[in-house]
Design a protein around this motif. Structure first.
Motif, PDB file in Angstrom:
ATOM      1  N   GLY A 162       0.823  -1.215   0.000  1.00 50.14           N
ATOM      2  CA  GLY A 162       0.000   0.000   0.000  1.00 50.14           C
ATOM      3  C   GLY A 162       0.850   1.256   0.000  1.00 50.14           C
ATOM      4  N   ALA A 163       1.941   1.237   0.752  1.00 48.83           N
ATOM      5  CA  ALA A 163       2.844   2.393   0.780  1.00 48.83           C
ATOM      6  C   ALA A 163       3.468   2.603  -0.599  1.00 48.83           C
ATOM      7  CB  ALA A 163       3.926   2.193   1.834  1.00 48.83           C
ATOM      8  N   ALA A 164       3.843   1.509  -1.265  1.00 50.11           N
ATOM      9  CA  ALA A 164       4.394   1.620  -2.619  1.00 50.11           C
ATOM     10  C   ALA A 164       3.365   2.248  -3.565  1.00 50.11           C
ATOM     11  CB  ALA A 164       4.835   0.254  -3.123  1.00 50.11           C
ATOM     12  N   ALA A 165       2.114   1.833  -3.423  1.00 46.61           N
ATOM     13  CA  ALA A 165       1.053   2.433  -4.240  1.00 46.61           C
ATOM     14  C   ALA A 165       0.900   3.919  -3.914  1.00 46.61           C
ATOM     15  CB  ALA A 165      -0.267   1.697  -4.010  1.00 46.61           C
ATOM     16  N   GLY A 166       1.031   4.263  -2.648  1.00 46.32           N
ATOM     17  CA  GLY A 166       0.980   5.672  -2.246  1.00 46.32           C
ATOM     18  C   GLY A 166       2.132   6.475  -2.828  1.00 46.32           C
ATOM     19  N   TRP A 167       3.322   5.872  -2.870  1.00 45.97           N
ATOM     20  CA  TRP A 167       4.474   6.541  -3.493  1.00 45.97           C
ATOM     21  C   TRP A 167       4.173   6.843  -4.959  1.00 45.97           C
ATOM     22  CZ3 TRP A 167       9.578   8.134  -2.659  1.00 45.97           C
ATOM     23  CH2 TRP A 167      10.019   8.081  -1.340  1.00 45.97           C
ATOM     24  N   VAL A 168       3.578   5.875  -5.648  1.00 49.89           N
ATOM     25  CA  VAL A 168       3.289   6.059  -7.072  1.00 49.89           C
ATOM     26  C   VAL A 168       2.153   7.064  -7.266  1.00 49.89           C
ATOM     27  CG1 VAL A 168       2.444   4.897  -9.154  1.00 49.89           C
ATOM     28  CG2 VAL A 168       4.181   3.803  -7.721  1.00 49.89           C
ATOM     29  N   ALA A 169       1.064   6.902  -6.525  1.00 51.46           N
ATOM     30  CA  ALA A 169      -0.103   7.776  -6.686  1.00 51.46           C
ATOM     31  C   ALA A 169       0.234   9.239  -6.387  1.00 51.46           C
ATOM     32  CB  ALA A 169      -1.240   7.306  -5.776  1.00 51.46           C
ATOM     33  N   GLY A 170       1.050   9.461  -5.388  1.00 45.12           N
ATOM     34  CA  GLY A 170       1.406  10.828  -5.012  1.00 45.12           C
ATOM     35  C   GLY A 170       2.675  11.336  -5.666  1.00 45.12           C
ATOM     36  N   ARG A 171       3.295  10.478  -6.494  1.00 44.44           N
ATOM     37  CA  ARG A 171       4.583  10.812  -7.111  1.00 44.44           C
ATOM     38  C   ARG A 171       5.553  11.345  -6.058  1.00 44.44           C
ATOM     39  NH1 ARG A 171       2.735  14.082 -12.351  1.00 44.44           N
ATOM     40  NH2 ARG A 171       0.604  13.812 -11.689  1.00 44.44           N
ATOM     41  N   ALA A 172       5.648  10.573  -4.996  1.00 44.85           N
ATOM     42  CA  ALA A 172       6.411  10.983  -3.818  1.00 44.85           C
ATOM     43  C   ALA A 172       7.891  11.187  -4.108  1.00 44.85           C
ATOM     44  CB  ALA A 172       6.229   9.942  -2.707  1.00 44.85           C
ATOM     45  N   TRP A 173       8.410  10.611  -5.151  1.00 48.14           N
ATOM     46  CA  TRP A 173       9.821  10.769  -5.477  1.00 48.14           C
ATOM     47  C   TRP A 173      10.169  12.211  -5.817  1.00 48.14           C
ATOM     48  CZ3 TRP A 173       6.342   7.950  -8.342  1.00 48.14           C
ATOM     49  CH2 TRP A 173       5.966   8.493  -9.572  1.00 48.14           C
ATOM     50  N   ARG A 174       9.169  13.023  -6.145  1.00 51.31           N
ATOM     51  CA  ARG A 174       9.427  14.426  -6.491  1.00 51.31           C
ATOM     52  C   ARG A 174       9.779  15.273  -5.273  1.00 51.31           C
ATOM     53  NH1 ARG A 174       5.112  16.133 -11.132  1.00 51.31           N
ATOM     54  NH2 ARG A 174       5.915  14.710 -12.719  1.00 51.31           N
ATOM     55  N   ALA A 175       9.208  14.940  -4.135  1.00 53.46           N
ATOM     56  CA  ALA A 175       9.492  15.652  -2.880  1.00 53.46           C
ATOM     57  C   ALA A 175       9.320  14.651  -1.738  1.00 53.46           C
ATOM     58  CB  ALA A 175       8.565  16.846  -2.720  1.00 53.46           C
TER      59      ALA A 175
END
Length: 133
Positions: free
Chosen positions: A58-71
């Motif tokens: 679920g956290a991995a999906a959250g990283w993708v959905a929120g494009r967390a790698w940007r910030a």
């Protein structure tokens, strides 16, 4: 003459990305380990991963959905997405695989994962703000 400092944008973002991803992974494992310990369940290593995998997915999906790698250290741009992804995705995957999903557990997970996944990002923001001031 070259400056001895690395370019801040790419290097710093890369380091923050790795730190945030590893921290999220480890903190979700901590959450699972504490839960298993509280309920006196055996199988320490494999049991923790068995408990943690839905939340990690679920956290991995959250990283993708929120494009967390940007910030990756941002509360609204990464933290909220990772927290809600781990919670919602984790509960859905637990339900789909026949694992326990009851209201008290959802509340504990909501609060615990929120404290862990948002907490270190909030501390980071506080320290960064103080350094900049």
């Amino acid at each position: 003459m070259r400056t001895p400092y690395p370019p801040p944008s790419r290097n710093l973002l890369g380091r923050r990305l790795v730190i945030a991803a590893v921290a999220d992974f480890l903190l979700i494992l901590v959450f699972a380990a504490i839960g298993r310990d509280a309920h006196a369940r055996g199988d320490i290593i494999s049991g923790v991963f068995l408990t943690a995998w839905p939340f990690l997915a679920g956290a991995a999906a959250g990283w993708v959905a929120g494009r967390a790698w940007r910030a990756p250290m941002s509360l609204p741009r990464a933290g909220l997405w990772v927290w809600l992804g781990s919670l919602i995705g984790g509960m859905v995957l637990r339900a789909l695989t026949g694992q326990t999903v009851v209201v008290p557990f959802v509340v504990v997970a909501l609060l615990s994962l929120g404290l862990l996944l948002l907490g270190y990002r909030a501390l980071y923001a506080l320290v960064a703000r103080r350094r900049g001031a």
